[in-house]
Design an enzyme around this catalytic site. Structure first.
Site, PDB file in Angstrom:
ATOM      1  N   GLY A 143       0.662  -1.100  -0.037  1.00  0.00           N
ATOM      2  CA  GLY A 143      -0.453   0.350   0.091  1.00  0.00           C
ATOM      3  C   GLY A 143       0.734   1.299  -0.370  1.00  0.00           C
ATOM      4  N   CYS A 160      -9.576  21.705  17.476  1.00  0.00           N
ATOM      5  CA  CYS A 160      -9.626  21.601  19.153  1.00  0.00           C
ATOM      6  C   CYS A 160      -9.324  20.560  19.755  1.00  0.00           C
ATOM      7  CB  CYS A 160     -11.333  22.439  19.104  1.00  0.00           C
ATOM      8  SG  CYS A 160     -11.500  24.167  18.475  1.00  0.00           S
TER       9      CYS A 160
HETATM   10  N1  LLP Z   1      -1.998  -6.107   3.624  1.00  0.00           N
HETATM   11  C1  LLP Z   1      -3.358  -6.309   4.680  1.00  0.00           C
HETATM   12  C2  LLP Z   1      -4.170  -7.262   5.188  1.00  0.00           C
HETATM   13  C3  LLP Z   1      -3.241  -5.199   4.902  1.00  0.00           C
HETATM   14  O1  LLP Z   1      -3.293  -5.169   6.893  1.00  0.00           O
HETATM   15  C4  LLP Z   1      -2.258  -3.672   4.922  1.00  0.00           C
HETATM   16  C5  LLP Z   1      -2.439  -2.738   6.204  1.00  0.00           C
HETATM   17  C6  LLP Z   1      -1.603  -4.019   4.413  1.00  0.00           C
HETATM   18  C7  LLP Z   1      -1.822  -4.654   3.282  1.00  0.00           C
HETATM   19  C8  LLP Z   1      -0.811  -2.841   3.405  1.00  0.00           C
HETATM   20  O2  LLP Z   1       0.863  -1.944   4.392  1.00  0.00           O
HETATM   21  P1  LLP Z   1       0.997  -1.653   3.283  1.00  0.00           P
HETATM   22  O3  LLP Z   1       1.649  -1.633   2.431  1.00  0.00           O
HETATM   23  O4  LLP Z   1       1.091  -0.063   3.827  1.00  0.00           O
HETATM   24  O5  LLP Z   1       2.777  -1.193   4.579  1.00  0.00           O
HETATM   25  N2  LLP Z   1      -2.767   3.671   8.873  1.00  0.00           N
HETATM   26  C9  LLP Z   1      -1.280   2.872   9.350  1.00  0.00           C
HETATM   27  C10 LLP Z   1      -0.862   2.080   8.431  1.00  0.00           C
HETATM   28  C11 LLP Z   1      -1.576   0.672   9.340  1.00  0.00           C
HETATM   29  C12 LLP Z   1      -1.646  -0.908   8.238  1.00  0.00           C
HETATM   30  C13 LLP Z   1      -2.202  -1.221   7.967  1.00  0.00           C
HETATM   31  N3  LLP Z   1      -2.461  -2.828   7.403  1.00  0.00           N
HETATM   32  C14 LLP Z   1      -0.212   4.278   9.058  1.00  0.00           C
HETATM   33  O6  LLP Z   1      -0.617   5.702   8.599  1.00  0.00           O
HETATM   34  O7  LLP Z   1       0.842   4.233   8.859  1.00  0.00           O
END
Ligand code: LLP
Length: 430
Positions: free
Chosen positions: A278, A344
């Site tokens: 992602g 706020c």
């Molecule tokens: N696959 C699964 C099953 C996941 O739960 C996630 C992310 C991904 C793939 C993708 O992960 P990435 O490649 O983006 O690291 N909101 C947080 C990140 C939460 C990620 C949740 N799961 C942030 O802003 O750092």
């Protein structure tokens, strides 16, 4: 920051061929700006590095679910990793082939399962035994077969923020390896279920390939056992999580480095491979432009107050995440202070006690690496309208999501009054 999407030319910050100042003038602020070329380049770099195992790259929609971003990745050849019915709706609207969609998440509802079964997704990543039973029951009800891959929690430490680890023993995701083996045996007996593979995702913003290798070493043993027992077992999904360089001195987990570490294991295991990146595809391809509203001093501290806040970008407030802040008009002069938003809450900050560009009221700032988990985590807190989003491609730019209106803020709230469908509940004892 890696990538060539955002560079200075004659002291002005550009998104590819378009000046960020111009974009702010046209579309207003706060504004998310994405680079189409950067997204494509990042997808292709990963696909190239992993080519020896020809993976299915399922972009993780939660990172940035704008239809234009999804469309760009579909054009590049991506499949999709979704975690809700809403994300399935989005990828279908973006023209995705359901046969390239995998569906994870610990709490899938019947409605979401039915939707995914009707669309014919590649497989469900199943996170518990009761979920497998529910999927089987729904497949029976709808008269179709459901492909499943259990999510195994390998119990490794990815050394990232504790809120974004997912493969440690105390995390809610998946099942421990012993339990997973038993779950596979149970699920294989369920009607209308096909055992399609195994899924792991150990966390996010991971900067070393080591935890992936540790997880793969555990997966290898399991996969060998499982494929002997289940004829349709063909996929190994190793999730996403590859980290990017939020800090200037950080080394991102580059596709080459990741590939060099995991390819030997993947080749040895010999299953078809899925990746679910992602952040690494879209994070560095986006920035958030904001305009300084006020600069003030209090108790010998300086506060730069911008028009973007934690409702637009919650990562600093939620994870104490670091995002570089660049001036849109280059300046060598620096001030020390906090860059905060208008919300706020004392937690409403973008940068704390930081060397910031010396700005004045009306100046523009760019919050870097905001393409992932930026807009997708934005909210309407304080009744603020969520920002606009723009995609730049070379010298072209287009609005890919309009700024919300004040009417958008109350959408649905007055529906009851208008349609006179207010219900009067009868008390039980009547
Ligand atoms: N696959 C699964 C099953 C996941 O739960 C996630 C992310 C991904 C793939 C993708 O992960 P990435 O490649 O983006 O690291 N909101 C947080 C990140 C939460 C990620 C949740 N799961 C942030 O802003 O750092």
């Amino acid at each position: 920051m890696s990538g060539l999407a955002f560079l200075y030319r004659a002291g002005r910050l550009y998104a590819e061929g378009v000046s960020v100042e111009r974009l702010a003038e046209i579309y207003g602020t706060p504004l998310y700006v994405y680079s189409r070329r950067e997204i494509g380049a990042r997808y292709r770099a990963l696909a190239r590095a992993m080519a020896p195992v020809r993976p299915l790259i399922c972009y993780s929609v939660k990172a940035n679910s704008n239809l234009a971003v999804l469309g760009a990745l579909r054009e590049e050849g991506a499949g999709f990793d979704i975690v809700s019915g809403g994300e399935l709706y989005r990828v279908r609207r973006a023209g995705a082939d359901p046969a390239r969609v995998v569906f994870a998440g610990v709490g899938k509802t019947e409605e979401e399962i039915d939707y995914a079964l009707r669309e014919g997704i590649l497989f469900f990543t199943v996170e518990s035994e009761p979920e497998a039973r529910r999927i089987s029951a729904r497949a029976v009800a709808l008269g179709c077969r459901a492909r499943v891959a259990f999510r195994v929690n390998p119990g490794v430490n990815p050394r990232t923020h504790r809120y974004i680890t997912t493969g440690q023993r105390e995390n809610k995701f998946g099942l421990d390896p012993d339990r997973a083996l038993a779950a596979y045996e149970m699920a294989a007996q369920l009607p209308n279920i096909e055992i399609a593979g195994l899924h792991m995702h150990i966390g996010s913003q991971i900067l070393s390939p080591r935890p992936y290798v540790q997880a793969l070493a555990r997966a290898a043993v399991l996969c060998a056992q499982l494929r002997r027992r289940h004829a349709a077992f063909e996929w190994l999904d190793i999730g996403g999580g590859m980290g990017i360089d939020y800090m200037p001195d950080q080394e991102p987990l580059a596709p080459r480095v990741f590939a060099a570490a995991v390819l030997p294991w993947l080749k040895k295991i010999g299953l078809r491979v899925i990746l679910e990146p992602g952040r690494s595809l879209v994070g560095p391809a986006g920035l958030l432009v904001c305009r300084v509203q006020y600069v003030k001093d209090s108790y010998r501290k300086k506060f730069v107050i911008a028009d973007a806040g934690m409702n637009d970008l919650i990562r600093p407030a939620l994870y104490e995440a670091h995002h570089e802040v660049w001036p849109v008009r280059r300046t060598a002069r620096r001030i020390r202070g906090d860059l905060v938003g208008p919300i706020c809450e004392s937690g409403d900050f973008i940068a704390l006690d930081r060397e910031l560009p010396a700005v004045r009221e009306g100046d523009l700032l760019a919050v870097m690496n905001a393409g992932a988990y930026g807009f997708s985590m934005a909210s309407n807190y304080n009744s603020r309208r969520r920002p606009a989003e723009v995609m730049v491609d070379g010298a072209c730019h287009r609005l890919i999501r309009a700024r919300e209106s004040w009417a958008d803020l109350v959408r649905g709230e007055d529906a009851g009054a208008r349609h006179e469908n207010r219900r009067k509940e009868q008390p039980d004892h009547v």
